[in-house]
Write a protein that holds these residues in place. Structure first.
Motif, short mmCIF file in Angstrom:
data_model
loop_
_atom_site.label_atom_id
_atom_site.label_comp_id
_atom_site.label_asym_id
_atom_site.label_seq_id
_atom_site.Cartn_x
_atom_site.Cartn_y
_atom_site.Cartn_z
N SER A 147 1.34 -1.05 0.13
CA SER A 147 0.41 0.17 -0.37
C SER A 147 0.51 1.48 0.41
O SER A 147 0.79 2.21 -0.99
N LYS A 151 1.08 4.33 -2.77
CA LYS A 151 0.30 5.43 -2.64
C LYS A 151 1.78 6.25 -3.37
O LYS A 151 1.98 7.29 -4.13
N GLU A 152 2.61 6.03 -3.51
CA GLU A 152 4.18 6.20 -4.12
C GLU A 152 3.59 6.35 -5.09
O GLU A 152 4.43 7.58 -6.01
N LYS A 154 1.39 6.58 -7.11
CA LYS A 154 0.03 7.58 -7.38
C LYS A 154 0.72 8.94 -7.35
O LYS A 154 -0.07 9.68 -7.91
N SER A 155 1.50 8.72 -6.68
CA SER A 155 1.88 10.54 -6.82
C SER A 155 2.52 11.10 -7.68
O SER A 155 2.65 12.13 -7.61
#
Length: 228
Positions: A147, A151-152, A154-155
């Motif tokens: 996860s 998360k990384e 997606k940014s």
């Protein structure tokens, strides 16, 4: 010939491991300098572990125990494999993640996971039983690491399609497998009648094929510049 056919049909994932390893070796140039550079070694280790497990269970020459009721027990091989495999993927995500905070969380999770295996030794016999509670904890920690990676990602803005990222396919396979596999083991030991009634062993085999299938797709489609 009949015995060979039976082996292939019942243990179809064994030759599949070997195929995935061959593909990874053939495509090694696309990830040789990435955190997954040791992946072919992991794949071969998986194949050899499964092969040894089969030989211990089905032949007399490879048995670990002289007592008749234990002579087919091969679970110690897979308990050792679990520790090594989880450690390998914890290392992968520690290397891939960029945030120092996230890297620290991976380290903390790894310590908790390894401690769970040590604690399990006081309550479960690793020679005759899967350390399934420790496996469950390790799987949850690995999913947490995944996860963090998602998360990384997606940014970030990538110039390459995600389908060319070997890490994407590796993550997909691991996420699906570890979201289900530890609970199958819990059922196998805590509710064996349910395990047998619903043929959950076959479900486990399908999950294995799916995970290693994603590894193979990633190796086939992966491009060095798209890795992250």
């Amino acid at each position: 010939m009949e015995e060979l056919y039976k082996f292939i049909t019942e243990q179809y994932f064994l030759p599949f491991y070997l195929i995935v390893w061959l593909v990874a070796v053939a495509r090694y140039r696309t990830f040789f300098d990435t955190p997954l550079k040791y992946h072919p070694i992991y794949l071969m280790y998986t194949f050899l572990t499964e092969l040894l497990g089969y030989l211990v269970k089905h032949t007399d020459e490879f048995q670990f125990f002289s007592e008749k009721k234990y002579d087919w027990h091969n679970v110690i091989i897979f308990n050792i494999y679990s520790v090594i495999a989880f450690s390998f993927f914890f290392y992968i995500y520690w290397k891939v993640l960029k945030s120092r905070k996230h890297k620290k969380w991976v380290v903390y999770g790894t310590i908790i996971s390894m401690l769970s295996y040590v604690v399990s030794l006081f309550f479960q016999d690793p020679l005759h039983m899967n350390l399934y509670y420790a496996d469950l904890i390790a799987s949850m920690i690995l999913l947490f690491d995944i996860s963090l990676y998602v998360k990384e990602k997606k940014s970030e803005e990538g110039a390459y399609p995600v389908k060319h990222n070997l890490m994407f396919w590796t993550t997909l396979g691991l996420a699906v497998f570890h979201a289900i596999f530890p609970y199958l083991f819990l059922i196998a030991y805590e509710a064996p009648e349910v395990w047998a009634q619903y043929q959950l062993r076959e479900v486990l085999k399908v999950l294995i094929v799916f995970m290693y299938g994603t590894f193979m797709i990633g190796a086939l489609l992966g491009k060095r510049n798209a890795f992250r």
